[in-house]
Design a protein around this motif. Structure first.
Motif, PDB file in Angstrom:
ATOM      1  N   GLN A 125     -69.988   4.209 -17.754  1.00  0.00           N
ATOM      2  CA  GLN A 125     -71.146   5.291 -17.928  1.00  0.00           C
ATOM      3  C   GLN A 125     -71.963   5.489 -19.185  1.00  0.00           C
ATOM      4  O   GLN A 125     -73.010   5.568 -19.262  1.00  0.00           O
ATOM      5  N   ASP A 126     -71.012   5.273 -20.177  1.00  0.00           N
ATOM      6  CA  ASP A 126     -71.522   5.575 -21.635  1.00  0.00           C
ATOM      7  C   ASP A 126     -70.422   5.017 -22.698  1.00  0.00           C
ATOM      8  O   ASP A 126     -69.214   4.863 -22.131  1.00  0.00           O
ATOM      9  N   LYS A 127     -70.650   5.460 -23.770  1.00  0.00           N
ATOM     10  CA  LYS A 127     -69.812   5.012 -25.038  1.00  0.00           C
ATOM     11  C   LYS A 127     -68.398   5.838 -24.819  1.00  0.00           C
ATOM     12  O   LYS A 127     -67.555   5.136 -24.950  1.00  0.00           O
ATOM     13  N   GLU A 128     -68.487   7.009 -24.251  1.00  0.00           N
ATOM     14  CA  GLU A 128     -67.471   8.141 -24.110  1.00  0.00           C
ATOM     15  C   GLU A 128     -66.331   7.437 -23.250  1.00  0.00           C
ATOM     16  O   GLU A 128     -65.302   7.169 -23.557  1.00  0.00           O
ATOM     17  N   GLU A 129     -66.883   7.014 -22.117  1.00  0.00           N
ATOM     18  CA  GLU A 129     -65.975   6.247 -21.026  1.00  0.00           C
ATOM     19  C   GLU A 129     -65.418   4.966 -21.555  1.00  0.00           C
ATOM     20  O   GLU A 129     -64.331   4.601 -21.273  1.00  0.00           O
ATOM     21  N   LEU A 130     -66.428   4.136 -22.373  1.00  0.00           N
ATOM     22  CA  LEU A 130     -65.761   2.871 -22.750  1.00  0.00           C
ATOM     23  C   LEU A 130     -64.540   2.986 -23.723  1.00  0.00           C
ATOM     24  O   LEU A 130     -63.683   2.357 -23.720  1.00  0.00           O
ATOM     25  N   VAL A 131     -64.730   4.241 -24.919  1.00  0.00           N
ATOM     26  CA  VAL A 131     -63.657   4.344 -25.535  1.00  0.00           C
ATOM     27  C   VAL A 131     -62.408   4.791 -24.873  1.00  0.00           C
ATOM     28  O   VAL A 131     -61.286   4.406 -25.093  1.00  0.00           O
ATOM     29  N   LEU A 132     -62.613   5.730 -23.821  1.00  0.00           N
ATOM     30  CA  LEU A 132     -61.633   5.873 -22.942  1.00  0.00           C
ATOM     31  C   LEU A 132     -60.939   4.855 -22.231  1.00  0.00           C
ATOM     32  O   LEU A 132     -59.425   4.709 -22.340  1.00  0.00           O
ATOM     33  N   LEU A 133     -61.498   4.009 -21.913  1.00  0.00           N
ATOM     34  CA  LEU A 133     -60.975   2.628 -21.200  1.00  0.00           C
ATOM     35  C   LEU A 133     -60.223   1.595 -22.415  1.00  0.00           C
ATOM     36  O   LEU A 133     -59.165   1.205 -22.131  1.00  0.00           O
ATOM     37  N   ALA A 140     -51.831   0.823 -22.453  1.00  0.00           N
ATOM     38  CA  ALA A 140     -50.961   0.228 -21.515  1.00  0.00           C
ATOM     39  C   ALA A 140     -50.376  -1.069 -21.909  1.00  0.00           C
ATOM     40  O   ALA A 140     -49.232  -1.476 -21.382  1.00  0.00           O
ATOM     41  N   ALA A 141     -50.497  -1.812 -22.820  1.00  0.00           N
ATOM     42  CA  ALA A 141     -50.123  -2.787 -23.582  1.00  0.00           C
ATOM     43  C   ALA A 141     -49.001  -2.430 -24.306  1.00  0.00           C
ATOM     44  O   ALA A 141     -48.208  -3.326 -24.944  1.00  0.00           O
ATOM     45  N   ASN A 142     -48.816  -1.048 -24.525  1.00  0.00           N
ATOM     46  CA  ASN A 142     -47.578  -0.600 -25.425  1.00  0.00           C
ATOM     47  C   ASN A 142     -46.750   0.561 -24.929  1.00  0.00           C
ATOM     48  O   ASN A 142     -46.870   1.739 -25.047  1.00  0.00           O
ATOM     49  N   LEU A 161     -40.536   6.041 -29.998  1.00  0.00           N
ATOM     50  CA  LEU A 161     -41.755   6.197 -29.583  1.00  0.00           C
ATOM     51  C   LEU A 161     -42.728   6.256 -30.623  1.00  0.00           C
ATOM     52  O   LEU A 161     -43.909   5.746 -30.894  1.00  0.00           O
ATOM     53  N   ALA A 162     -42.380   7.312 -31.804  1.00  0.00           N
ATOM     54  CA  ALA A 162     -43.429   7.390 -32.873  1.00  0.00           C
ATOM     55  C   ALA A 162     -43.636   6.330 -33.573  1.00  0.00           C
ATOM     56  O   ALA A 162     -44.734   6.194 -34.144  1.00  0.00           O
ATOM     57  N   ARG A 163     -42.748   5.296 -33.784  1.00  0.00           N
ATOM     58  CA  ARG A 163     -42.644   4.157 -34.464  1.00  0.00           C
ATOM     59  C   ARG A 163     -43.802   3.123 -33.600  1.00  0.00           C
ATOM     60  O   ARG A 163     -44.549   2.410 -34.184  1.00  0.00           O
ATOM     61  N   LEU A 164     -43.132   3.376 -32.550  1.00  0.00           N
ATOM     62  CA  LEU A 164     -44.377   2.376 -31.727  1.00  0.00           C
ATOM     63  C   LEU A 164     -45.974   2.840 -31.859  1.00  0.00           C
ATOM     64  O   LEU A 164     -46.592   1.801 -31.862  1.00  0.00           O
ATOM     65  N   GLN A 165     -46.179   4.213 -31.724  1.00  0.00           N
ATOM     66  CA  GLN A 165     -47.267   4.607 -31.745  1.00  0.00           C
ATOM     67  C   GLN A 165     -48.150   4.259 -33.225  1.00  0.00           C
ATOM     68  O   GLN A 165     -49.219   3.875 -33.330  1.00  0.00           O
ATOM     69  N   TRP A 166     -47.067   4.408 -34.075  1.00  0.00           N
ATOM     70  CA  TRP A 166     -47.632   3.967 -35.333  1.00  0.00           C
ATOM     71  C   TRP A 166     -48.191   2.833 -35.532  1.00  0.00           C
ATOM     72  O   TRP A 166     -49.080   2.194 -36.284  1.00  0.00           O
ATOM     73  N   SER A 167     -47.400   1.745 -34.992  1.00  0.00           N
ATOM     74  CA  SER A 167     -47.498   0.293 -35.016  1.00  0.00           C
ATOM     75  C   SER A 167     -49.067  -0.006 -34.181  1.00  0.00           C
ATOM     76  O   SER A 167     -49.785  -0.820 -34.543  1.00  0.00           O
ATOM     77  N   MET A 168     -49.274   0.762 -33.288  1.00  0.00           N
ATOM     78  CA  MET A 168     -50.412   0.723 -32.555  1.00  0.00           C
ATOM     79  C   MET A 168     -51.447   1.026 -33.409  1.00  0.00           C
ATOM     80  O   MET A 168     -52.626   0.475 -33.457  1.00  0.00           O
ATOM     81  N   ALA A 190     -51.966   6.926 -21.875  1.00  0.00           N
ATOM     82  CA  ALA A 190     -51.780   7.669 -23.028  1.00  0.00           C
ATOM     83  C   ALA A 190     -50.732   9.021 -22.663  1.00  0.00           C
ATOM     84  O   ALA A 190     -50.020   9.428 -23.565  1.00  0.00           O
ATOM     85  N   MET A 191     -51.246   9.529 -21.706  1.00  0.00           N
ATOM     86  CA  MET A 191     -50.501  10.604 -21.106  1.00  0.00           C
ATOM     87  C   MET A 191     -48.920  10.324 -20.754  1.00  0.00           C
ATOM     88  O   MET A 191     -47.960  11.249 -20.728  1.00  0.00           O
ATOM     89  N   ALA A 192     -48.756   8.891 -20.362  1.00  0.00           N
ATOM     90  CA  ALA A 192     -47.666   8.465 -19.994  1.00  0.00           C
ATOM     91  C   ALA A 192     -46.532   8.555 -21.338  1.00  0.00           C
ATOM     92  O   ALA A 192     -45.355   9.000 -21.073  1.00  0.00           O
ATOM     93  N   HIS A 193     -47.171   8.556 -22.338  1.00  0.00           N
ATOM     94  CA  HIS A 193     -46.244   8.627 -23.863  1.00  0.00           C
ATOM     95  C   HIS A 193     -45.955  10.097 -23.771  1.00  0.00           C
ATOM     96  O   HIS A 193     -44.662  10.392 -24.161  1.00  0.00           O
ATOM     97  N   THR A 194     -46.744  11.000 -23.686  1.00  0.00           N
ATOM     98  CA  THR A 194     -46.325  12.316 -23.620  1.00  0.00           C
ATOM     99  C   THR A 194     -45.233  12.721 -22.632  1.00  0.00           C
ATOM    100  O   THR A 194     -44.242  13.589 -22.889  1.00  0.00           O
TER     101      THR A 194
END
Length: 299
Positions: A125-133, A140-142, A161-168, A190-194
């Motif tokens: 729809q727009d850049k906001e949705e693009l950034v979401l995807l 999903a790749a992590n 998990l914190a170190r995984l996120q830092w590597s991302m 992203a919500m799955a991480h939480t």
């Protein structure tokens, strides 16, 4: 009567470099002049040189490659009915990895794919949705690590998990800018991480609100440290200096500040032979203290 059009200097320089690319003199993958080199070669200000490279990026002719510099790119050609959504998102990630979110626009993305800008709106729809995807694809790749609180303990799980996120964030320096904890992008992966962090804390008697706050607190700490990564990469790209090289160039100024004797504690720390400091060290030190603070609630 002849009308003389005053073309801005940065556009004239950009057009000259673009002509060299079109002629094949500068082939795809070839490194083009940096802002410092353009400044020296053409006798222009740094701001003008920056506009030159920005213009070439907007035209899809070059891209910034971390650790290499700005190189000539090759525009993809549309195949069949054009790119699918996955290719659009993957290409957007590639652009953002090299140039940050500020370098990503629908026009820039369309130029990289070799399609009309309006055709992208069939996919997003727009850049906001693009950034979401984009965010969701990276997440999903992590996926969360293959640990469990029952066998590994809550601390090992949260720490991993914190170190995984830092590597991302290290690989995708734009990602920290894309994520917000006040107006979060509803990216399922992203919500799955939480969710995974809350599950790691679930067996220790915390109520759901406290579990959620603890999970977000740790994620926000990692993200808050990571917001510096994009600025760091941009500064290195523009100056041509790594952080260590930049610090070495500031030695005389630093010595002058410390010579005032108004900062004795910092002077003592900086004078220590074993002093080491960078974002990785800062992340690790703060993460351990944060987990130390959680421990009394859980142990």
């Amino acid at each position: 009567m002849e009308v003389v059009v005053d073309v801005p200097q940065f556009r004239r320089i950009a057009a000259e470099i673009a002509a060299r690319i079109a002629s094949g003199e500068l082939a795809p993958g070839t490194k083009v002049a940096s802002t410092r080199q353009i400044t020296a070669q053409y006798g222009v200000a740094m701001a003008t040189a920056t506009k030159v490279l920005a213009t070439l990026r907007e035209q899809g002719l070059v891209r910034a490659t971390p650790g290499v510099g700005t190189v000539v790119t090759r525009r993809a050609r549309p195949v069949g009915s054009g790119p699918d959504r996955d290719l659009v998102v993957s290409t957007a990630i590639t652009i953002a990895d090299a140039e940050g979110l500020t370098g990503l626009s629908m026009r820039r993305l369309a130029g990289e794919l070799g399609v009309p800008t309006m055709s992208l709106y069939r996919h997003v729809q727009d850049k906001e949705e693009l950034v979401l995807l984009m965010t969701d694809k990276v997440m999903a790749a992590n996926p969360p690590p293959a640990l469990s609180p029952e066998t590994d303990g809550w601390r090992a799980c949260v720490e991993a998990l914190a170190r995984l996120q830092w590597s991302m964030y290290r690989r995708h320096t734009w990602l920290a800018q894309a994520i917000s904890f006040t107006r979060p992008l509803l990216a399922p992966h992203a919500m799955a991480h939480t969710e995974w962090t809350m599950r790691a804390l679930d067996a220790y008697g915390l109520d759901p609100n406290t579990q959620f706050r603890a999970a977000v607190m740790v994620a926000n700490y990692v993200r808050g440290t990571a917001v510096n990564l994009e600025d760091e990469a941009q500064a290195e790209q523009e100056s041509g200096l790594t952080d260590k090289e930049w610090m070495r160039a500031q030695q005389n100024r630093l010595a002058t500040v410390l010579a005032s004797r108004q900062l004795p504690m910092m002077a003592r720390a900086i004078a220590a032979d074993h002093l080491e400091f960078d974002l990785d060290i800062l992340l690790e030190f703060g993460l351990q203290r944060l987990l130390d603070g959680l421990a009394p609630l859980l142990d």
